[in-house]
Write a protein that holds these residues in place. Sequence first.
Motif, short mmCIF file in Angstrom:
data_model
loop_
_atom_site.label_atom_id
_atom_site.label_comp_id
_atom_site.label_asym_id
_atom_site.label_seq_id
_atom_site.Cartn_x
_atom_site.Cartn_y
_atom_site.Cartn_z
N ASP A 191 4.61 15.47 6.51
CA ASP A 191 4.10 14.17 6.07
C ASP A 191 2.90 14.41 5.16
O ASP A 191 2.16 15.37 5.32
CB ASP A 191 3.68 13.32 7.27
CG ASP A 191 4.87 12.77 8.03
OD1 ASP A 191 5.81 12.29 7.38
OD2 ASP A 191 4.87 12.85 9.28
N GLN A 193 0.09 11.89 2.43
CA GLN A 193 -0.24 10.57 1.90
C GLN A 193 0.47 10.27 0.59
O GLN A 193 0.61 9.10 0.19
CB GLN A 193 -1.74 10.44 1.71
CG GLN A 193 -2.35 11.42 0.71
CD GLN A 193 -3.87 11.36 0.68
OE1 GLN A 193 -4.48 10.78 1.56
NE2 GLN A 193 -4.46 11.98 -0.33
N SER A 196 3.09 7.62 0.38
CA SER A 196 2.68 6.21 0.31
C SER A 196 2.19 5.83 -1.08
O SER A 196 1.69 4.72 -1.29
CB SER A 196 1.57 5.94 1.33
OG SER A 196 2.01 6.22 2.65
N ASP A 197 2.31 6.75 -2.04
CA ASP A 197 1.86 6.50 -3.41
C ASP A 197 2.58 5.28 -3.98
O ASP A 197 3.81 5.17 -3.88
CB ASP A 197 2.12 7.73 -4.27
CG ASP A 197 1.41 7.68 -5.61
OD1 ASP A 197 1.63 6.71 -6.37
OD2 ASP A 197 0.65 8.61 -5.92
N ASP A 198 1.83 4.38 -4.59
CA ASP A 198 2.41 3.17 -5.16
C ASP A 198 3.38 3.48 -6.30
O ASP A 198 4.18 2.63 -6.69
CB ASP A 198 1.30 2.24 -5.66
CG ASP A 198 1.83 0.87 -6.07
OD1 ASP A 198 2.49 0.22 -5.25
OD2 ASP A 198 1.60 0.47 -7.23
N LYS A 210 12.70 8.58 -3.05
CA LYS A 210 11.70 8.88 -2.03
C LYS A 210 12.24 9.76 -0.90
O LYS A 210 11.56 10.68 -0.43
CB LYS A 210 11.14 7.58 -1.45
CG LYS A 210 9.92 7.79 -0.56
CD LYS A 210 9.26 6.47 -0.23
CE LYS A 210 8.00 6.68 0.60
NZ LYS A 210 7.31 5.40 0.86
#
Length: 470
Positions: A191, A193, A196-198, A210
């Motif tokens: 995992d 961050q 979670s990137d826009d 994704k």
Amino acid sequence: MEQLVLSGKELLAIGFTPSPAVAKAMEAVQRSFPADQRNVALEQLRSVLLQPLLFTSDAVWSDVALALISQQNETVPLIPPVPYTSYGEAFIDEGARGQMQTAVRLPVAVAGALMPDAHQGYGLPIGGVLATDNAVIPYGVGVDIGCRMCLSIYDIPESHFYTNESKYKRELIAHTKFGAGSGFSGSDRSDHQVLSDDGFNTTRFVSELKDKAYTQLGSSGGGNHFVEFGILEMLAQENELGIPKGKYIALLSHSGSRGLGATIANHYTKLARSVSRLPKEAAHLAYFDLDSEEGQEYWRAMNLAGAYASACHEIIHDKITKSLGAGLLARVENHHNFAWKEHHNGRDVIVHRKGATPAGKGELGIIPGSMTAPGFLVRGKGNPASLNSASHGAGRQMSRTKANQTITSETMRKQLKESGVTLIGGGTDEAPAAYKDIHQVMAAQQDLVEVQASFSPKMVRMADDGSRED
């Protein structure tokens, strides 16, 4: 019933360019849509723009589609070349020089530079740097978007490696994964961050990548990608990293954005070629206006791929650092195969560095050699003639095919043994003899970077089959 009237400004905003197609679109809309269907009409027009061939027989849009196709068939002429600077010209192949000479004739070209490790690629040559006026070129960035170097320097003395080689080999194998299409499954996945990137919300096309990105997160590709242990020698007592002069064990990696970046690159290159019609010799240099919808999509997707590539290195380095129980003295990272918004010669430009290291004044970067040749930790000098750039490695002097045909496994093993290097995986396409002399390359760019430390590879991990990247 009141009919819908669209302005030319509205049509330009969704991607039309000034042409007869704009007038045809305005006529078709006013003829066929009531005033309350503005969004429906604009959405259909976007579809016509993307694939006009599908609408040539459409009752509403045929005239617009035919006008767009006629426009697309008109190639954009190249201009007289803008100046560019070459470094190490004597050992840059003719193919790379030819590609650079084409690139600086693009209508959007502002300036260029060719690095001493340059060799022929697609679009821009590998080692090519090109500044453009508000335009981004997918193949000026490359297929492996955000490919980068990452160096971790440990508080472990040189001698520890030689007395514990089996441990280093075990941890290197345990915490790396290589090869085209390789990845992780189940609880082995990491995992981060970046998931979670826009940027994953850029378009449906990007969002559907994704799951693949999650699977491959923390892995490396094929080709010239590697993770290796080596001995780093700090050459100056005082340096930006605050590390005393001496020798340390270090970990160096080279890889990019895996299948995520490759899929984004191929998709947007095809789209650019449908938008930007260039002569045949410049077709791979098709570009987007950065203010266009497609240009903004690509820019966001490119930055996502760059962040993803960085995350892959972070995961690899964190895993290995933890497994060694090592203290981390410093970590240095830089990327290539990317485009940046920068200011040069009094104007804002987009700088493409395809296989070139950012080398702004005081900026740290890593320039590797080969399996047996040293790499270097460098500090940029901010040379404007190079657009603040330097080489990204030694550069190939043989194609992969030629290397496989002319270099035997026995010859490569002998050279590795003489240099005291252990190779895990790899193939003759990546043999040291396939690369230029890193010392010649560094000598050719003394005006671009200052050497801070040298890195000597000792244990190199690559794709087991020498496979290419996704």
